[in-house]
Design an enzyme around this catalytic site. Structure first.
Site, PDB file in Angstrom:
ATOM      1  CB  ALA A  64      -0.875  -0.095   1.455  1.00  0.00           C
ATOM      2  N   GLY A 109       0.576  -4.853   0.952  1.00  0.00           N
ATOM      3  CA  GLY A 109      -0.489  -5.171   0.285  1.00  0.00           C
ATOM      4  C   GLY A 109      -0.555  -5.928  -1.105  1.00  0.00           C
ATOM      5  CD  GLU A 112      -2.122  -7.583   3.495  1.00  0.00           C
ATOM      6  OE1 GLU A 112      -1.761  -6.432   3.076  1.00  0.00           O
ATOM      7  OE2 GLU A 112      -2.833  -7.880   4.573  1.00  0.00           O
ATOM      8  CD  GLU A 132       1.738  -5.480   5.827  1.00  0.00           C
ATOM      9  OE1 GLU A 132       2.398  -6.308   6.125  1.00  0.00           O
ATOM     10  OE2 GLU A 132       0.790  -5.393   4.907  1.00  0.00           O
TER      11      GLU A 132
HETATM   12  C1  HXC Z   1       4.916   4.335  -1.477  1.00  0.00           C
HETATM   13  C2  HXC Z   1       6.849   3.349  -2.343  1.00  0.00           C
HETATM   14  C3  HXC Z   1       6.483   2.153  -1.856  1.00  0.00           C
HETATM   15  C4  HXC Z   1       5.227   1.902  -1.113  1.00  0.00           C
HETATM   16  C5  HXC Z   1       8.340   1.724  -2.871  1.00  0.00           C
HETATM   17  N1  HXC Z   1       7.981   3.081  -2.987  1.00  0.00           N
HETATM   18  N2  HXC Z   1       7.324   1.083  -1.979  1.00  0.00           N
HETATM   19  N3  HXC Z   1       6.004   4.339  -2.240  1.00  0.00           N
HETATM   20  N4  HXC Z   1       4.585   3.232  -0.848  1.00  0.00           N
HETATM   21  N5  HXC Z   1       4.874   1.025  -0.464  1.00  0.00           N
HETATM   22  C6  HXC Z   1       8.597   4.209  -3.738  1.00  0.00           C
HETATM   23  C7  HXC Z   1       9.851   4.663  -2.977  1.00  0.00           C
HETATM   24  O1  HXC Z   1       9.552   5.642  -2.028  1.00  0.00           O
HETATM   25  C8  HXC Z   1      10.733   5.329  -3.969  1.00  0.00           C
HETATM   26  O2  HXC Z   1      10.081   6.509  -4.625  1.00  0.00           O
HETATM   27  C9  HXC Z   1      10.292   4.264  -5.299  1.00  0.00           C
HETATM   28  O3  HXC Z   1       9.230   3.755  -5.078  1.00  0.00           O
HETATM   29  C10 HXC Z   1      11.447   3.110  -5.513  1.00  0.00           C
HETATM   30  O4  HXC Z   1      11.681   2.798  -4.231  1.00  0.00           O
HETATM   31  P1  HXC Z   1      13.042   2.612  -3.271  1.00  0.00           P
HETATM   32  O5  HXC Z   1      12.798   2.477  -2.059  1.00  0.00           O
HETATM   33  O6  HXC Z   1      14.089   3.676  -4.087  1.00  0.00           O
HETATM   34  O7  HXC Z   1      13.652   1.183  -4.162  1.00  0.00           O
HETATM   35  P2  HXC Z   1      14.579   0.157  -3.700  1.00  0.00           P
HETATM   36  O8  HXC Z   1      15.705   0.734  -2.808  1.00  0.00           O
HETATM   37  O9  HXC Z   1      14.974  -0.681  -4.575  1.00  0.00           O
HETATM   38  O10 HXC Z   1      13.879  -0.608  -2.499  1.00  0.00           O
HETATM   39  C11 HXC Z   1      12.676  -1.348  -2.740  1.00  0.00           C
HETATM   40  C12 HXC Z   1      11.843  -1.874  -1.676  1.00  0.00           C
HETATM   41  C13 HXC Z   1      11.584  -0.605  -0.919  1.00  0.00           C
HETATM   42  C14 HXC Z   1      12.696  -2.596  -1.019  1.00  0.00           C
HETATM   43  C15 HXC Z   1      10.581  -2.530  -2.133  1.00  0.00           C
HETATM   44  O11 HXC Z   1      10.911   0.552  -1.643  1.00  0.00           O
HETATM   45  C16 HXC Z   1      10.327  -0.936   0.127  1.00  0.00           C
HETATM   46  O12 HXC Z   1      11.094  -1.385   1.306  1.00  0.00           O
HETATM   47  N6  HXC Z   1       9.326  -0.302   0.122  1.00  0.00           N
HETATM   48  C17 HXC Z   1       8.144  -0.502   0.921  1.00  0.00           C
HETATM   49  C18 HXC Z   1       7.797  -1.954   1.161  1.00  0.00           C
HETATM   50  C19 HXC Z   1       6.713  -2.200   2.317  1.00  0.00           C
HETATM   51  O13 HXC Z   1       6.857  -1.672   3.410  1.00  0.00           O
HETATM   52  N7  HXC Z   1       5.544  -2.461   1.830  1.00  0.00           N
HETATM   53  C20 HXC Z   1       4.528  -2.699   2.602  1.00  0.00           C
HETATM   54  C21 HXC Z   1       3.610  -1.295   3.023  1.00  0.00           C
HETATM   55  S1  HXC Z   1       2.301  -1.400   4.077  1.00  0.00           S
HETATM   56  P3  HXC Z   1      10.992   7.892  -4.775  1.00  0.00           P
HETATM   57  O14 HXC Z   1      10.129   8.830  -4.901  1.00  0.00           O
HETATM   58  O15 HXC Z   1      11.737   8.095  -3.476  1.00  0.00           O
HETATM   59  O16 HXC Z   1      11.684   7.512  -5.846  1.00  0.00           O
HETATM   60  C22 HXC Z   1       1.107  -2.172   3.506  1.00  0.00           C
HETATM   61  C23 HXC Z   1      -0.240  -2.194   4.005  1.00  0.00           C
HETATM   62  C24 HXC Z   1      -1.274  -2.833   3.473  1.00  0.00           C
HETATM   63  O17 HXC Z   1       1.249  -2.493   2.434  1.00  0.00           O
HETATM   64  C25 HXC Z   1      -2.427  -2.949   4.031  1.00  0.00           C
HETATM   65  C26 HXC Z   1      -3.212  -1.588   4.262  1.00  0.00           C
HETATM   66  C27 HXC Z   1      -4.437  -1.530   5.020  1.00  0.00           C
END
Ligand code: HXC
Length: 258
Positions: A64, A109, A112, A132
């Protein structure tokens, strides 16, 4: 649609999340678009299988949208969770095969959503997880509840509490992944499989999905009864006569979907 691309290949619909610069993170707008497209695939009689994937070569869906969640109130978070749950349940209960074509990160997400699909096909580079907890939150699109049903309590607790990522090999061993392909082969092989599935009798496929989805949520006695009813309903279809007659004549069946 701003964030979703849709293509039709014979009886197969391909739905692609198209935010590669954000690793296809699911914001509210994308979820709403995705839901519309999933509902339309569900209703379309000419769609017999659906492939879900992400644009770019890094991610299926990296979760998400964290930037959007950062500003949410509890009420907005509940609406967001309900919207995601609605999408995953729609995919799960489309009555047709859905395949998550996981070409990279499937986190939070994204993981999921893949759990609502009938199958998960992975690239060797796929990474799955429920990270998360590292953001101070928890799964909210059904991950904790589907993982416990897929993997049992010990593994579901481990993955959700540690938030650790798993690779394609581990996902395959755990049973989360159905197949693993090289990065290049993943999409063509997934499409080939979807096309093969779409040649099967669609009503029988739908009943199998319903029997397994609903049956796994009730007592064995109720589930067996449900299966028996669906089994007998197959005999109301043209495809049942076509399939059994083709077998007896040693021919290939040409199912009509009726
Ligand atoms: C918003 C995201 C994102 C996310 C990546 N990006 N994941 N933006 N939400 N979930 C964005 C980054 O901010 C960045 O934007 C661009 O995508 C590239 O990502 P990087 O981090 O620079 O890439 P990398 O270094 O290769 O790392 C990849 C990654 C990392 C390991 C996947 O991006 C990461 O940890 N992402 C978050 C993963 C996460 O925690 N997902 C769960 C979210 S909570 P910019 O603008 O800086 O270039 C969830 C809850 C669900 O999903 C339920 C809700 C009710």
């Amino acid at each position: 649609m701003a964030n979703i691309l849709v293509e039709q290949a014979d009886f197969v619909r391909v739905i692609k999340v198209n935010r590669p610069d954000k690793l296809n993170a699911l914001n509210i707008e994308t979820l709403k678009e995705f839901l519309k497209v999933a509902q339309s695939a569900k209703e379309d009689r000419n769609t017999r299988a659906v492939v879900l994937t992400g644009a770019g070569d890094k991610a299926f869906i990296a979760g998400a949208d964290i930037e959007e969640m950062n500003k949410m109130t509890p009420t907005e978070a509940k609406e967001f969770s309900d919207l995601g749950n609605n999408l995953v349940s729609t995919v799960e209960n489309m009555g047709k095969v859905s395949i998550a074509c996981i070409n990279g990160y499937a986190l939070g997400g994204g993981c999921e959503l893949s759990l609502g699909c009938t199958f998960r096909f992975l690239s060797e580079k796929a990474v799955l997880g429920q990270p998360e907890v590292k953001l101070g939150i928890m799964p909210g699109f059904g991950g904790s509840q589907r993982l416990v049903r897929f993997l049992g309590k010990p593994k579901a607790l481990e993955l959700c509490i540690t938030g650790r990522n798993i690779d394609a090999e581990e996902a395959l061993i755990l049973g989360l992944g159905n197949r693993v392909y090289s990065k290049e082969d993943l999409f063509p092989k997934t499409l080939e499989f979807a096309k093969e599935i779409s040649q099967l009798a669609p009503i029988a496929v739908r009943y199998i999905i319903e029997a397994i989805n609903r049956g796994s949520e009730c007592t064995l006695r109720e589930a067996l009864d449900f299966e028996s009813h669906l089994f007998s309903l197959c005999f109301a279809t043209e495809d049942m006569r076509i399939g059994t007659t083709a077998f007896l004549k040693k021919q290939k069946p040409n199912f009509t979907g009726k």
